[in-house]
Design a protein around this motif. Structure first.
Motif, PDB file in Angstrom:
ATOM      1  N   SER A  39       0.816  -1.219   0.000  1.00  0.00           N
ATOM      2  CA  SER A  39       0.000   0.000   0.000  1.00  0.00           C
ATOM      3  C   SER A  39       0.850   1.269   0.000  1.00  0.00           C
ATOM      4  O   SER A  39       0.313   2.382   0.049  1.00  0.00           O
ATOM      5  N   GLY A  40       2.174   1.105  -0.035  1.00  0.00           N
ATOM      6  CA  GLY A  40       3.048   2.267  -0.138  1.00  0.00           C
ATOM      7  C   GLY A  40       3.825   2.625   1.112  1.00  0.00           C
ATOM      8  O   GLY A  40       4.558   3.621   1.127  1.00  0.00           O
ATOM      9  N   LYS A  41       3.707   1.831   2.167  1.00  0.00           N
ATOM     10  CA  LYS A  41       4.430   2.108   3.399  1.00  0.00           C
ATOM     11  C   LYS A  41       5.799   1.431   3.386  1.00  0.00           C
ATOM     12  O   LYS A  41       6.053   0.494   2.629  1.00  0.00           O
ATOM     13  N   THR A  42       6.672   1.913   4.248  1.00  0.00           N
ATOM     14  CA  THR A  42       7.973   1.303   4.493  1.00  0.00           C
ATOM     15  C   THR A  42       7.953   0.736   5.905  1.00  0.00           C
ATOM     16  O   THR A  42       7.407   1.358   6.817  1.00  0.00           O
ATOM     17  N   VAL A  43       8.540  -0.437   6.086  1.00  0.00           N
ATOM     18  CA  VAL A  43       8.472  -1.116   7.376  1.00  0.00           C
ATOM     19  C   VAL A  43       9.868  -1.460   7.881  1.00  0.00           C
ATOM     20  O   VAL A  43      10.713  -1.960   7.129  1.00  0.00           O
ATOM     21  N   CYS A  44      10.096  -1.186   9.143  1.00  0.00           N
ATOM     22  CA  CYS A  44      11.289  -1.622   9.846  1.00  0.00           C
ATOM     23  C   CYS A  44      10.811  -2.339  11.102  1.00  0.00           C
ATOM     24  O   CYS A  44      10.000  -1.783  11.856  1.00  0.00           O
ATOM     25  N   LEU A  45      11.249  -3.581  11.318  1.00  0.00           N
ATOM     26  CA  LEU A  45      10.725  -4.332  12.453  1.00  0.00           C
ATOM     27  C   LEU A  45      11.809  -5.042  13.233  1.00  0.00           C
ATOM     28  O   LEU A  45      12.836  -5.437  12.686  1.00  0.00           O
ATOM     29  N   VAL A  46      11.544  -5.170  14.528  1.00  0.00           N
ATOM     30  CA  VAL A  46      12.325  -6.020  15.419  1.00  0.00           C
ATOM     31  C   VAL A  46      11.494  -7.263  15.679  1.00  0.00           C
ATOM     32  O   VAL A  46      10.311  -7.171  16.006  1.00  0.00           O
ATOM     33  N   GLU A  47      12.105  -8.427  15.510  1.00  0.00           N
ATOM     34  CA  GLU A  47      11.340  -9.664  15.704  1.00  0.00           C
ATOM     35  C   GLU A  47      12.292 -10.816  16.019  1.00  0.00           C
ATOM     36  O   GLU A  47      13.418 -10.851  15.509  1.00  0.00           O
ATOM     37  N   HIS A  48      11.830 -11.745  16.877  1.00  0.00           N
ATOM     38  CA  HIS A  48      12.636 -12.912  17.245  1.00  0.00           C
ATOM     39  C   HIS A  48      12.264 -14.153  16.442  1.00  0.00           C
ATOM     40  O   HIS A  48      13.008 -15.137  16.482  1.00  0.00           O
ATOM     41  N   LYS A  49      11.136 -14.132  15.750  1.00  0.00           N
ATOM     42  CA  LYS A  49      10.691 -15.311  15.014  1.00  0.00           C
ATOM     43  C   LYS A  49      11.418 -15.368  13.671  1.00  0.00           C
ATOM     44  O   LYS A  49      11.044 -14.703  12.706  1.00  0.00           O
ATOM     45  N   MET A  50      12.451 -16.199  13.629  1.00  0.00           N
ATOM     46  CA  MET A  50      13.355 -16.204  12.486  1.00  0.00           C
ATOM     47  C   MET A  50      12.709 -16.709  11.200  1.00  0.00           C
ATOM     48  O   MET A  50      13.021 -16.223  10.114  1.00  0.00           O
ATOM     49  N   ASP A  51      11.827 -17.689  11.301  1.00  0.00           N
ATOM     50  CA  ASP A  51      11.167 -18.172  10.084  1.00  0.00           C
ATOM     51  C   ASP A  51      10.374 -17.046   9.430  1.00  0.00           C
ATOM     52  O   ASP A  51      10.368 -16.902   8.201  1.00  0.00           O
ATOM     53  N   MET A  52       9.711 -16.242  10.255  1.00  0.00           N
ATOM     54  CA  MET A  52       8.948 -15.103   9.749  1.00  0.00           C
ATOM     55  C   MET A  52       9.880 -14.078   9.100  1.00  0.00           C
ATOM     56  O   MET A  52       9.634 -13.615   7.977  1.00  0.00           O
ATOM     57  N   ILE A  53      10.980 -13.765   9.784  1.00  0.00           N
ATOM     58  CA  ILE A  53      11.921 -12.759   9.290  1.00  0.00           C
ATOM     59  C   ILE A  53      12.544 -13.191   7.967  1.00  0.00           C
ATOM     60  O   ILE A  53      12.639 -12.413   7.012  1.00  0.00           O
ATOM     61  N   MET A  54      12.967 -14.437   7.901  1.00  0.00           N
ATOM     62  CA  MET A  54      13.671 -14.912   6.708  1.00  0.00           C
ATOM     63  C   MET A  54      12.783 -14.925   5.468  1.00  0.00           C
ATOM     64  O   MET A  54      13.254 -14.781   4.343  1.00  0.00           O
TER      65      MET A  54
END
Length: 254
Positions: A198-213
């Motif tokens: 939708s045009g946004k930029t995202v920066c996230l902190v997360e511990h769930k590696m499968d999700m991150i990868m």
């Protein structure tokens, strides 16, 4: 879009973030990972203005944000969610969201006293923004529910919606999938993709590696407050220093 240069934060004799530089490209998903105590939340707090840096630069579209207050940074287009979603529990979901767009309104005390046309118009806009955000995150059917009565996963979605009501350019998501089950994690990951589409930029902190990868375009790895590595998920999986410090061999590619 976001350019961070030599960002440092000292708390007395402790250096929580040490000389970290990274760029976040517009329309991308950048993930920040690292062991507990690596400085990830402090890093977010510095970007969002919750705390002030000891040194370094944080620029959004060429505008220096280091040293600005959190509300000034929010007005520039930075929205932040937190590990724990704190809502007005005895208010409805919709009423919680109406508060968000107040960042962009101008009416004040006397507008309230005299119920001015400006106040009425701004209240209408705030409600419309809240309804649109609630629809975006898939919770229109929960608009009239009390915040105390919704699930943890729904509270995560409300946090996304509240960030959206501020009309952000970039969203800082602090553990957006914390405390939810694997199926709900997939749904929240899809919602993050929808934000970028939708045009946004995202920066996230997360511990769930499968999700991150599966989600991130780029990953920044922090360790003891310093940048240990930066790269694509494939590059991070193959980085020996990251595997040793954080990921473990189960995330390394053969």
């Amino acid at each position: 879009m976001l350019k961070i240069h030599k960002l440092t934060k000292n708390f007395g004799g402790l250096t929580a973030v040490n000389d970290v530089s990274v760029t976040v490209d517009e329309g991308s998903i950048t993930a920040i990972i690292g062991p507990n105590g690596a400085g990830k939340t402090t890093f977010f707090n510095l970007i969002s203005g919750a705390i002030q840096p000891s040194s370094g630069s944080v620029m959004l579209n060429g505008v220096e944000m280091a040293g600005l207050r959190a509300d000034q940074i929010a007005k520039l287009g930075v929205a932040r969610t937190f590990q724990t979603t704190n809502l007005f529990e005895q208010a409805t979901v919709l009423d919680n969201l109406i508060v968000g767009h107040r960042l962009r309104t101008r009416s004040g005390f006397w507008d309230v006293v005299f119920n001015t046309r400006r106040l009425q118009q701004e209240e209408k806009i705030c409600r419309e923004k809240a309804e649109l955000a609630l629809d975006f995150v898939g919770l229109s059917h929960r608009a009239d529910a009390l915040a105390a009565d919704i699930t943890q996963e729904e509270k995560k979605r409300v946090a996304f919606a509240l960030a959206l009501t501020t009309d952000p350019k970039i969203l800082l998501l602090d553990e957006p999938a914390g405390g939810v089950n694997p199926e709900e994690t997939i749904g929240l990951a899809n919602l993050i993709r929808k934000l970028v589409q939708s045009g946004k930029t995202v920066c996230l902190v997360e511990h769930k590696m499968d999700m991150i990868m599966s989600l991130a375009d780029k990953i920044l790895v922090l360790h003891h407050g310093q940048k240990l590595a930066e790269g694509t998920p494939a590059e991070i999986r193959q980085n020996d220093a990251v595997i040793e410090a954080y990921l473990g061999v189960e995330h390394a590619e053969n």
